[in-house]
Design a protein around this motif. Structure first.
Motif, PDB file in Angstrom:
ATOM      1  N   CYS A 270      -8.598  22.551  -1.821  1.00  0.00           N
ATOM      2  CA  CYS A 270      -8.846  22.504  -3.650  1.00  0.00           C
ATOM      3  C   CYS A 270      -9.792  22.932  -4.000  1.00  0.00           C
ATOM      4  CB  CYS A 270      -8.103  21.531  -3.181  1.00  0.00           C
ATOM      5  SG  CYS A 270      -6.041  21.279  -3.307  1.00  0.00           S
ATOM      6  N   GLY A 271     -10.989  23.342  -3.811  1.00  0.00           N
ATOM      7  CA  GLY A 271     -11.723  23.864  -3.891  1.00  0.00           C
ATOM      8  C   GLY A 271     -13.030  22.329  -4.278  1.00  0.00           C
ATOM      9  N   TRP A 285     -18.094  18.106   9.054  1.00  0.00           N
ATOM     10  CA  TRP A 285     -17.702  18.702   8.404  1.00  0.00           C
ATOM     11  C   TRP A 285     -18.684  19.321   6.896  1.00  0.00           C
ATOM     12  CZ3 TRP A 285     -12.761  20.325   8.965  1.00  0.00           C
ATOM     13  CH2 TRP A 285     -11.927  20.073   9.711  1.00  0.00           C
ATOM     14  N   ILE A 286     -19.425  18.397   6.831  1.00  0.00           N
ATOM     15  CA  ILE A 286     -19.797  18.480   5.809  1.00  0.00           C
ATOM     16  C   ILE A 286     -21.803  18.889   6.004  1.00  0.00           C
ATOM     17  CG2 ILE A 286     -21.140  18.234   3.088  1.00  0.00           C
ATOM     18  CD1 ILE A 286     -17.595  18.357   3.448  1.00  0.00           C
ATOM     19  N   GLU A 287     -22.614  19.744   5.117  1.00  0.00           N
ATOM     20  CA  GLU A 287     -23.652  19.937   5.363  1.00  0.00           C
ATOM     21  C   GLU A 287     -24.743  19.893   4.571  1.00  0.00           C
ATOM     22  OE1 GLU A 287     -27.173  23.500   7.020  1.00  0.00           O
ATOM     23  OE2 GLU A 287     -25.687  23.897   7.625  1.00  0.00           O
ATOM     24  N   ASP A 288     -25.241  18.686   4.479  1.00  0.00           N
ATOM     25  CA  ASP A 288     -25.510  18.119   3.159  1.00  0.00           C
ATOM     26  C   ASP A 288     -26.723  19.720   1.728  1.00  0.00           C
ATOM     27  OD1 ASP A 288     -27.205  17.074   0.878  1.00  0.00           O
ATOM     28  OD2 ASP A 288     -28.218  16.274   1.587  1.00  0.00           O
ATOM     29  N   ASP A 313     -20.665  28.732  -3.144  1.00  0.00           N
ATOM     30  CA  ASP A 313     -21.179  29.575  -1.834  1.00  0.00           C
ATOM     31  C   ASP A 313     -20.467  28.208  -1.225  1.00  0.00           C
ATOM     32  OD1 ASP A 313     -22.400  31.531  -2.593  1.00  0.00           O
ATOM     33  OD2 ASP A 313     -24.660  30.932  -1.980  1.00  0.00           O
ATOM     34  N   ALA A 314     -20.537  26.993  -1.878  1.00  0.00           N
ATOM     35  CA  ALA A 314     -19.703  25.961  -1.359  1.00  0.00           C
ATOM     36  C   ALA A 314     -18.356  25.832  -0.924  1.00  0.00           C
ATOM     37  CB  ALA A 314     -19.811  24.602  -2.127  1.00  0.00           C
ATOM     38  N   ALA A 315     -17.494  26.239  -2.165  1.00  0.00           N
ATOM     39  CA  ALA A 315     -16.040  26.779  -1.842  1.00  0.00           C
ATOM     40  C   ALA A 315     -15.398  26.799  -1.077  1.00  0.00           C
ATOM     41  CB  ALA A 315     -15.163  26.678  -3.481  1.00  0.00           C
ATOM     42  N   GLY A 316     -16.637  28.060  -1.279  1.00  0.00           N
ATOM     43  CA  GLY A 316     -16.268  29.567   0.087  1.00  0.00           C
ATOM     44  C   GLY A 316     -16.118  29.031   1.632  1.00  0.00           C
TER      45      GLY A 316
END
Length: 344
Positions: A270-271, A285-288, A313-316
């Motif tokens: 959901c962005g 899943w997440i790169e700091d 960028d993060a949402a993309g």
């Protein structure tokens, strides 16, 4: 004729999984601990509590159900007492392939509670013909607890809804994990309090959904300290939950222990930019600072730090990750392939 016997507790996760795979089978039966309103799948009720009485009664009841239903696949959810009682029953049916889906607490918490509980988990892992995990980290932990020569399928249940049409993001931080000590909602409130000390961040809001044993305590903290901008919205349905994701810029979840959280995947879809605790499953899943913020110190001003990320960028990046690994279609294909392999 393909027939699934699904064994698990009466939780939304059990039925979310059922919705994922039920159309692959000609018939489905669920063994659970209590009936669920609005579910039209046939259900048999047993007790999963670890008691001497259930040690005899529950496996006997499960054996009877297996004899009558004659499943071609048995799929057990959770490597706790649910799998233990089921495996005691399955001794008479060694030719029926059995899949065990592990959940975070089974592997990350229960084995450390006592020697006997650890032996129970190891027994359950040994007995399964196939094991699934929602993260590589948890799969590695499974093999540490009980060395296995076979591979473990990495799959989750997929996000539980179609993301709402993109709406304009608001200055909202959304938290929807349960109000239990494990999830450290009090630390989120404290970080928000620090965030509000910055003049440029005064217009941000913290929306706290869900409920739990600490709800009253958390509300008291907010009231006593006079923290403005925090709203407790209680337990929300799926539609409302999705709407909060769609409106929020950040989603925050900093539990002490966790496997891959479906809430994390939903937020990414959901962005929302995830702000998560520094756990192996989250780092898959997440790169700091790239597509989210990984919190190494929950006493720090971590919400303020997160506002420095490049939102677009993060949402993309997150949208691509969900499309490839987080949708129901992608994960359904993994489970169906496993069933095909076991049945053939």
């Amino acid at each position: 004729m393909k027939k699934l016997l699904l064994i698990g507790t009466n939780t939304v996760h059990t039925y979310n999984y059922l919705e994922l795979v039920k159309d692959y089978f000609d018939a489905v039966l669920v063994i659970t601990n209590e009936k669920r309103e609005g579910v039209d799948i046939p259900v048999e009720i047993v007790e999963f509590n670890l008691t001497l009485r259930n040690l005899i009664r529950t496996p006997k009841r499960i054996r009877k159900i297996i004899a009558e239903f004659k499943p071609t696949i048995i799929h057990i959810h959770q490597a706790n007492s649910v799998a233990f009682f089921s495996n005691l029953a399955l001794g008479k049916y060694p030719k029926i392939p059995c899949v065990l889906t592990t959940w975070g607490s089974d592997i990350l918490l229960i084995p450390s509670q006592s020697f006997l509980l650890k032996q129970m988990v190891k027994y359950n892992l040994r007995k399964a013909n196939a094991i699934t995990s929602d993260s590589v980290f948890m799969a590695d932990e499974i093999k540490r607890i009980q060395p296995l020569s076979r591979s473990i399928l990495i799959a989750n249940f997929g996000i539980g809804f179609t993301p709402p049409k993109q709406v304009e993001k608001e200055k909202i931080i959304y938290s929807n994990r349960l109000h239990k000590p494990l999830y450290r909602i009090d630390a989120i409130i404290e970080a928000y309090k620090k965030m509000k000390q910055h003049d440029s961040l005064q217009d941000w809001k913290l929306i706290i959904a869900a409920v739990g044993e600490e709800t009253d305590k958390l509300k008291k903290i907010v009231g006593t300290e006079g923290i403005d901008g925090i709203e407790f919205v209680g337990w929300v349905d799926a539609k409302t939950n999705a709407q909060w994701y769609a409106r929020s810029s950040f989603w925050v979840s900093i539990p002490m222990s966790d496997a891959t959280s479906i809430s994390l995947l939903e937020a990414m879809a959901c962005g929302c930019i995830p702000v998560v605790s520094d756990l192996p499953a989250n780092r898959e899943w997440i790169e700091d600072t790239k597509n989210g913020s990984v919190v190494k110190d929950v006493t720090s001003d971590f919400l303020t730090d997160a506002t420095q990320l490049d939102f677009k960028d993060a949402a993309g990046i997150n949208a691509l990750l969900i499309e490839e690994h987080g949708t129901k279609a992608a994960n359904k294909a993994k489970f169906i392939a496993l069933y095909d392999k076991l049945l053939n």
